[in-house]
Design an enzyme around this catalytic site. Structure first.
Site, short mmCIF file in Angstrom:
data_model
loop_
_atom_site.label_atom_id
_atom_site.label_comp_id
_atom_site.label_asym_id
_atom_site.label_seq_id
_atom_site.Cartn_x
_atom_site.Cartn_y
_atom_site.Cartn_z
N CYS A 134 27.47 48.48 34.37
CA CYS A 134 26.49 49.15 35.41
C CYS A 134 26.92 49.79 36.55
CB CYS A 134 25.29 48.45 35.64
SG CYS A 134 24.69 47.70 34.44
N ARG A 155 32.71 53.44 33.85
CA ARG A 155 32.44 51.67 33.83
C ARG A 155 31.48 51.66 32.63
NH1 ARG A 155 32.18 49.22 39.01
NH2 ARG A 155 30.69 48.14 38.42
N TRP A 168 24.34 49.48 31.51
CA TRP A 168 25.00 48.98 30.24
C TRP A 168 24.09 47.82 29.85
CZ3 TRP A 168 28.44 44.89 28.92
CH2 TRP A 168 29.08 45.01 27.96
N GLY A 183 24.57 43.07 37.05
CA GLY A 183 24.75 41.68 37.05
C GLY A 183 23.77 41.02 36.11
N GLU A 192 48.96 44.67 21.59
CA GLU A 192 48.44 45.79 22.34
C GLU A 192 48.42 47.24 21.63
OE1 GLU A 192 47.15 45.88 25.13
OE2 GLU A 192 47.49 47.89 25.95
N LYS A 202 45.01 49.20 21.29
CA LYS A 202 44.95 50.65 22.01
C LYS A 202 44.37 51.43 20.61
CE LYS A 202 45.07 50.37 24.99
NZ LYS A 202 44.92 49.25 25.93
N HIS A 244 50.99 34.62 4.64
CA HIS A 244 50.28 33.63 4.42
C HIS A 244 48.91 34.19 4.39
CE1 HIS A 244 53.31 30.52 5.00
NE2 HIS A 244 53.94 31.56 6.00
N LYS A 249 34.74 49.42 31.19
CA LYS A 249 35.82 49.18 31.73
C LYS A 249 35.92 47.92 32.56
CE LYS A 249 39.84 50.68 33.55
NZ LYS A 249 41.03 50.40 32.49
O1 M6R Z 1 40.04 44.25 34.15
P1 M6R Z 1 40.56 43.35 33.17
O2 M6R Z 1 42.10 43.66 33.20
O3 M6R Z 1 40.22 41.98 33.53
O4 M6R Z 1 39.99 43.61 31.68
C1 M6R Z 1 40.32 43.00 30.64
C2 M6R Z 1 40.06 43.76 29.41
O5 M6R Z 1 38.77 43.72 29.47
C3 M6R Z 1 40.87 44.94 29.35
O6 M6R Z 1 42.12 44.83 29.27
C4 M6R Z 1 40.38 45.44 27.80
O7 M6R Z 1 40.81 44.83 26.91
C5 M6R Z 1 40.62 47.02 27.89
N1 M6R Z 1 39.60 47.95 27.20
C6 M6R Z 1 42.06 47.19 27.00
O8 M6R Z 1 42.30 48.78 26.78
#
Ligand code: M6R
Length: 608
Positions: free
Chosen positions: A2, A27, A75, A102, A481, A485, A504, A603
């Site tokens: 939010c 966000r 959110w 929150g 990663e 992505k 496996h 985010k």
């Molecule tokens: O703000 P943070 O680095 O703690 O966030 C961690 C994850 O939420 C963040 O890396 C998330 O996996 C991203 N969407 C990856 O691109």
């Protein structure tokens, strides 16, 4: 997550709120709303959907006249995304308006209690209890009512509050949810993040836990939960307003991919002085470093992936045992600490709830916590014993790119520093590694120059059903990663596997034409990787290989090869990630996905 914006001042509030909320769109949200006081009445407009809907409903804010207002992008957590669950929430007589970020953990108990007193609820949210509780306690003294509410609610909150009989005032309070205040020339603002206020001011106050704020057009007053006034100094934000905008790129993600050479330079170069690593923020003596018995690296998502990578670097260079944990798991297991354990938490936002909880748990047990954080003044940054900032600048796209790259840099520097202090590498090796580190920004640029090649390749896979990423050792970390992505922004199912583990089980998923991205940058594992590639290729897979320039033999086992420049074996992730980021990006763009704001994602994940 939010977003909150509040404004009180000379301007009409609603357009300021719409503008600020737009800066917080990154966000993630599913509904939006505003409450504006015209001096006598509080009017509310809120709706499910994007800000565009709110903009249209209020004619760009014109239908909500007044100089004091609070806005929110929601959110969903408690209750589905809907008009009625959108914020702001009101008391029954519509004299008190509340926006909240929150979770009020004891809201069911409070709700029952309030219902027994005759209160009626019109939403499924936890937030509405705050509006009714305020009503219950409000006897003409806002500060007193807010304090009483803060004593009753459990959980996390950043609150923006208005009372219709206090037209020249706005209130805010926080606990465990980010909130800032901005002092502008024609009024004052609150927001859940800095980009929302940058258009109006650079002077920002970071509200701390259990603090209350009273804003008037020309004043800002801070109080603790006991109602005592606090003296606070503003921080001047150095970011340029344009740094929070797209600067001509189609998406924030692409802009941020291109910002990586600079972000890496900004994070690296101030920490290399006269050919030596100097990390000013690291308040550890060489003796303390030598005593470290074990390192836990705890994080979520991509930040966790940098930890998987860093494990190899710390263990290989500094010979310290490292365990890497997902923060959401770490806090519920019973890790073994001793007085020489070091916990490293990694977070872009510095607000990730699970990472923050892991930090607190470790601190409670007396463990020293080092934070690697991007957002200055964030909760993790404030609560860690030491914090090393990744100077990536604001990252807007939900999919992290430049924050990931800068986290790797800090981890390399720490591992090298620890290795030096422990005498596990020679000065010559450190010197060579520093030279390799310094080349990374330019090498990243070189890889970015070939983006069209990756775009053409990606376009062939926009209809793919499954894509696999495989690697061994450090290349497994990069596979994790690359896979995240791709899937988070393109919605294509993807998994990363340690290449030796394929046979496996996973290999049964390989069909004719399935794309398998094989990462092989580690010399000692190169031959083993070639065997794993052959295994899947003979079962019909199409192989994309990412390897180091000169490894031409790979062309016999792969269908398409991307070469990265030569670097130290511990730094290859910093280069191999670039084509994988571009691949994910172009597949998502080709599919017409909302790249910067993928569905269901936020985010900053400030709930468990
Ligand atoms: O703000 P943070 O680095 O703690 O966030 C961690 C994850 O939420 C963040 O890396 C998330 O996996 C991203 N969407 C990856 O691109």
């Amino acid at each position: 997550m939010c977003g909150i914006v509040g404004y009180i001042g000379k301007q009409q509030a609603a357009p300021v709120l719409l503008d600020g909320l737009a800066k917080l769109e990154y966000r993630g949200y599913d509904s939006a709303g505003m409450a504006v006081s015209d001096g006598a009445t509080i009017r509310v407009t809120k709706a499910r959907g994007r800000l565009k809907v709110l903009n249209e409903l209020t004619h760009g804010g014109e239908l909500l006249p007044g100089h004091c207002g609070i806005g929110h992008t929601r959110w969903a957590t408690h209750g589905i995304p809907s008009d009625k669950n959108a914020h702001p929430h009101l008391n029954e007589s519509e004299t008190i308006a509340v926006v909240h970020n929150g979770i009020i953990e004891n809201y069911l108990k409070l709700k029952k209690n309030l219902e027994e007193k005759g209160y009626h609820f019109s939403s499924d949210t936890d937030t509405e209890v705050v509006a009714h509780l305020l009503d219950y306690y409000y006897k003409g003294d806002p500060l007193d009512a807010i304090r009483r509410v803060m004593h009753r609610v459990e959980g996390s909150y950043a609150l923006g509050i208005m009372f219709s009989d206090r037209p020249g005032e706005m209130y805010a309070a926080r606990k465990d949810s980010p909130l800032i205040a901005g002092q502008a020339s024609d009024g004052n603002l609150i927001a859940s993040d800095v980009p929302a206020v940058l258009k109006y001011t650079r002077d920002v106050y970071f509200i701390q836990n259990e603090e209350i704020l009273c804003l008037k057009e020309d004043s800002l007053k801070f109080f603790n939960i006991d109602g005592e006034e606090l003296a606070k100094e503003p921080v001047t934000i150095q970011w340029d307003v344009s740094a929070a905008e797209k600067a001509g790129y189609e998406h924030f993600m692409m802009k941020e991919i291109y910002e990586q050479p600079k972000a890496v330079t900004d994070t690296l170069s101030p920490r290399i002085k006269d050919g030596k690593i100097e990390i000013e923020e690291l308040n550890m003596t060489d003796e303390e470093i030598r005593q470290i018995s074990k390192i836990y690296i705890v994080a979520c998502g991509s930040a966790y992936h940098t930890g998987v990578s860093a494990k190899y670097v710390f263990e290989g260079l500094a010979r310290i045992p490292v365990e890497v944990d997902l923060a959401s798991e770490f806090r519920y297991r019973d890790p073994i600490f001793d007085e020489h354990t070091l916990l490293i938490v990694v977070s872009q936002s510095g607000e990730t709830a699970d990472t923050l909880a892991a930090l607190r748990e470790a601190k409670k047990q007396g463990v020293r916590v080092l934070g690697i954080v991007n957002v200055v003044g964030s909760s993790i940054a404030r609560e860690a014993d030491d914090v090393i900032y990744t100077w990536a600048g604001p990252e807007i796209a939900v999919a992290t790119t430049k924050a990931y790259s800068t986290q790797l840099i800090v981890e390399y520097l720490l591992a090298m520093k620890f290795a030096q202090a422990r005498g596990t590498v020679t000065e010559d090796t450190i010197h060579e590694m520093i030279e390799d580190l310094k080349k990374l920004p330019e090498q990243i640029e070189m890889l970015l120059d070939h983006k069209e090649k990756i775009q053409r390749f990606a376009n062939r896979y926009i209809a793919a059903k499954d894509i696999f990423f495989i690697g061994r050792g450090l290349d497994y970390a990069i596979s994790l990663e690359g896979s995240l992505k791709l899937k988070e922004i393109s919605y294509i199912h993807s998994e990363a596997y340690a290449a030796g583990e394929l046979k496996h089980g996973t290999i049964s998923l390989i069909e004719e034409g399935t794309l398998v991205a094989a990462v092989l940058t580690q010399e000692d594992l190169y031959k083993k990787m070639i065997s794993n590639m052959v295994e899947v290729r003979t079962r019909g897979a199409f192989i994309l290989a990412v390897t180091v320039v000169g490894n031409t033999e790979v062309e016999k086992a792969a269908d398409y090869v991307i070469y990265i420049p030569k670097t130290n074996k511990y730094f290859t992730n910093s280069l191999a990630v670039i084509p994988l980021q571009l691949f994910g990006y172009y597949v998502a763009v080709g599919k017409g996905c909302d790249v910067d704001k993928p569905r269901n994602l936020a985010k900053s994940v400030t709930v468990e």
